[in-house]
Design a protein around this motif. Sequence first.
Motif, PDB file in Angstrom:
ATOM      1  N   ARG A 186     -11.676 -35.763  -7.806  1.00 39.11           N
ATOM      2  CA  ARG A 186     -13.021 -36.041  -8.321  1.00 39.11           C
ATOM      3  C   ARG A 186     -13.417 -37.499  -8.131  1.00 39.11           C
ATOM      4  N   ARG A 187     -12.418 -38.392  -8.033  1.00 41.62           N
ATOM      5  CA  ARG A 187     -12.709 -39.805  -7.736  1.00 41.62           C
ATOM      6  C   ARG A 187     -12.820 -40.043  -6.236  1.00 41.62           C
ATOM      7  N   LYS A 188     -12.608 -38.962  -5.460  1.00 42.45           N
ATOM      8  CA  LYS A 188     -12.691 -39.018  -3.997  1.00 42.45           C
ATOM      9  C   LYS A 188     -11.662 -39.985  -3.404  1.00 42.45           C
ATOM     10  N   GLU A 189     -10.477 -40.013  -3.978  1.00 42.96           N
ATOM     11  CA  GLU A 189      -9.399 -40.809  -3.420  1.00 42.96           C
ATOM     12  C   GLU A 189      -8.826 -40.106  -2.188  1.00 42.96           C
ATOM     13  N   ALA A 190      -8.284 -40.879  -1.286  1.00 43.83           N
ATOM     14  CA  ALA A 190      -7.682 -40.321  -0.072  1.00 43.83           C
ATOM     15  C   ALA A 190      -6.310 -39.745  -0.418  1.00 43.83           C
ATOM     16  N   ILE A 191      -6.177 -38.419  -0.279  1.00 41.88           N
ATOM     17  CA  ILE A 191      -4.938 -37.727  -0.636  1.00 41.88           C
ATOM     18  C   ILE A 191      -4.352 -37.072   0.616  1.00 41.88           C
ATOM     19  N   ALA A 192      -3.061 -37.280   0.824  1.00 46.27           N
ATOM     20  CA  ALA A 192      -2.393 -36.716   2.001  1.00 46.27           C
ATOM     21  C   ALA A 192      -1.254 -35.799   1.579  1.00 46.27           C
ATOM     22  N   ASN A 193      -0.907 -34.857   2.464  1.00 46.88           N
ATOM     23  CA  ASN A 193       0.247 -33.981   2.280  1.00 46.88           C
ATOM     24  C   ASN A 193       1.333 -34.352   3.290  1.00 46.88           C
ATOM     25  N   VAL A 194       2.576 -34.308   2.852  1.00 46.56           N
ATOM     26  CA  VAL A 194       3.696 -34.556   3.756  1.00 46.56           C
ATOM     27  C   VAL A 194       4.760 -33.484   3.512  1.00 46.56           C
ATOM     28  N   PRO A 195       5.163 -32.748   4.536  1.00 45.55           N
ATOM     29  CA  PRO A 195       6.229 -31.753   4.354  1.00 45.55           C
ATOM     30  C   PRO A 195       7.531 -32.442   3.969  1.00 45.55           C
ATOM     31  N   ILE A 196       8.215 -31.907   2.972  1.00 48.63           N
ATOM     32  CA  ILE A 196       9.469 -32.498   2.505  1.00 48.63           C
ATOM     33  C   ILE A 196      10.532 -31.416   2.371  1.00 48.63           C
ATOM     34  N   GLY A 197      11.763 -31.852   2.243  1.00 52.22           N
ATOM     35  CA  GLY A 197      12.863 -30.926   2.016  1.00 52.22           C
ATOM     36  C   GLY A 197      13.252 -30.907   0.548  1.00 52.22           C
ATOM     37  N   THR A 198      13.908 -29.853   0.127  1.00 45.76           N
ATOM     38  CA  THR A 198      14.423 -29.752  -1.236  1.00 45.76           C
ATOM     39  C   THR A 198      15.921 -29.506  -1.185  1.00 45.76           C
ATOM     40  N   ASN A 199      16.591 -29.886  -2.254  1.00 47.95           N
ATOM     41  CA  ASN A 199      18.030 -29.708  -2.340  1.00 47.95           C
ATOM     42  C   ASN A 199      18.379 -28.433  -3.102  1.00 47.95           C
ATOM     43  N   GLU A 200      19.645 -28.112  -3.105  1.00 49.38           N
ATOM     44  CA  GLU A 200      20.124 -26.923  -3.805  1.00 49.38           C
ATOM     45  C   GLU A 200      19.859 -27.042  -5.302  1.00 49.38           C
ATOM     46  N   LYS A 201      19.477 -25.945  -5.917  1.00 49.01           N
ATOM     47  CA  LYS A 201      19.180 -25.919  -7.355  1.00 49.01           C
ATOM     48  C   LYS A 201      20.452 -26.199  -8.150  1.00 49.01           C
ATOM     49  N   LEU A 202      20.374 -27.205  -9.063  1.00 49.95           N
ATOM     50  CA  LEU A 202      21.542 -27.587  -9.851  1.00 49.95           C
ATOM     51  C   LEU A 202      21.482 -27.071 -11.282  1.00 49.95           C
ATOM     52  N   ARG A 203      20.276 -26.845 -11.796  1.00 48.55           N
ATOM     53  CA  ARG A 203      20.111 -26.337 -13.161  1.00 48.55           C
ATOM     54  C   ARG A 203      18.757 -25.690 -13.298  1.00 48.55           C
ATOM     55  N   GLU A 204      18.562 -24.960 -14.410  1.00 51.56           N
ATOM     56  CA  GLU A 204      17.274 -24.343 -14.692  1.00 51.56           C
ATOM     57  C   GLU A 204      16.261 -25.405 -15.117  1.00 51.56           C
ATOM     58  N   SER A 205      14.988 -25.120 -14.871  1.00 50.59           N
ATOM     59  CA  SER A 205      13.937 -26.060 -15.260  1.00 50.59           C
ATOM     60  C   SER A 205      13.862 -26.168 -16.779  1.00 50.59           C
ATOM     61  N   ARG A 206      13.647 -27.401 -17.264  1.00 50.14           N
ATOM     62  CA  ARG A 206      13.473 -27.618 -18.703  1.00 50.14           C
ATOM     63  C   ARG A 206      12.005 -27.757 -19.079  1.00 50.14           C
ATOM     64  N   LEU A 207      11.142 -27.683 -18.064  1.00 51.10           N
ATOM     65  CA  LEU A 207       9.719 -27.902 -18.314  1.00 51.10           C
ATOM     66  C   LEU A 207       9.078 -26.705 -19.001  1.00 51.10           C
ATOM     67  N   PHE A 208       9.542 -25.506 -18.694  1.00 51.43           N
ATOM     68  CA  PHE A 208       8.982 -24.303 -19.318  1.00 51.43           C
ATOM     69  C   PHE A 208      10.070 -23.255 -19.493  1.00 51.43           C
ATOM     70  N   LYS A 209       9.909 -22.421 -20.526  1.00 51.41           N
ATOM     71  CA  LYS A 209      10.923 -21.417 -20.864  1.00 51.41           C
ATOM     72  C   LYS A 209      10.791 -20.161 -20.021  1.00 51.41           C
ATOM     73  N   SER A 210       9.571 -19.863 -19.595  1.00 54.07           N
ATOM     74  CA  SER A 210       9.353 -18.661 -18.788  1.00 54.07           C
ATOM     75  C   SER A 210       8.228 -18.917 -17.802  1.00 54.07           C
ATOM     76  N   MET A 211       8.118 -18.058 -16.799  1.00 55.57           N
ATOM     77  CA  MET A 211       7.078 -18.195 -15.790  1.00 55.57           C
ATOM     78  C   MET A 211       5.698 -18.044 -16.408  1.00 55.57           C
ATOM     79  N   TRP A 212       5.575 -17.141 -17.373  1.00 62.05           N
ATOM     80  CA  TRP A 212       4.257 -16.895 -17.958  1.00 62.05           C
ATOM     81  C   TRP A 212       3.827 -18.036 -18.870  1.00 62.05           C
ATOM     82  N   GLN A 213       4.798 -18.701 -19.499  1.00 53.92           N
ATOM     83  CA  GLN A 213       4.457 -19.890 -20.278  1.00 53.92           C
ATOM     84  C   GLN A 213       3.922 -20.980 -19.346  1.00 53.92           C
TER      85      GLN A 213
END
Length: 329
Positions: A186-213
């Motif tokens: 909304r501020r019309k800032e210049a935003i770019a996307n860059v493809p990145i890699g991810t590492n192997e999952k080490l633990r469950e997410s603590r941000l949310f308890k379920s997908m629906w939450q």
Amino acid sequence: MKLIIQIPCYNEEKTLPMTIGDLPTSIPGVDEIEYLIIDDGSSDRTVEVARKLGVHHIVRFPNNRGLAKGFMAGIDACLRVGADIIVNTDGDNQYNGHDIPKLIKPILDGKAEVVVGDRQTDTIEHFSPTKKKLQRWGSGVVRRASKTNVADAPSGFRAYSREAALKLNVISEYSYTLETLIEAGRRKEAIANVPIGTNEKLRESRLFKSMWQYVRKSGSTIIRTYTMYKPLKIFLNLGFIMFLIGFIIGCRYLYFFFNGEGAGHVQSLILAAINIITGFQLGVLGLLADGIAANRRINDELLYRLKKMEYDGVVLRSQGKDEERKEDA
């Protein structure tokens, strides 16, 4: 050019060594690279481990305040110590630290102010089909709300220029990822996307308890943020729909009234009146909310200017002291 890589942490003593070990120590075009962790009330040895690993800056909360608060505390600390570029990554080693040079390149080249790492979620093996679909759907909603082309809206692997970081103002207590994208768009800032890699999952997410939450909280964040920036459009559209429904019901009542059957359809008259009045009230609320939104934009600009004066002043004083020490030596 000074780059600071900030890492929000909550009980990450086991994963932090891997995260730090993946981070670059030198990048072409960058003079200094420093690390900063935000300890969000950890009860383990996260801070002790960070110090042993040589982390340059540590921000500590006495209790857990959530990802959004930690993110903004880190941004504040990075700006105070003179960061020209800020990279945010996670303490669970989800993102590939070797991609940071690629992530900041659009900023170094002057082509972007904000860069979002695209995890290419369809290729992540430990994401379920449902999660992949929700990620695509959520990113599509954020693209429309922000009028940007961000491919992976929930990605927390991001780079900010100093100017973009100064303009950040997160209200949500849940997560910053979606809100900051809508604001930047909304501020019309210049935003770019860059493809990145991810590492192997080490633990469950603590941000949310379920997908629906996650869906519920993310949806409410998108609606609230979009409404803050486009309240007149939201309320006028809702008001028009209510008014139109009331108008149609009212026309139906008039049809029966002029045919001598009005007495049996008084409930239609009441329903029409309620809808028309509600539509009118929503329109008025839209005008009031638009005034509040305009005031918010002014406050955001004032806050940006105050931050710029304060942080730039702190950096200049720090540089002056460093020069004095060199002269004394």
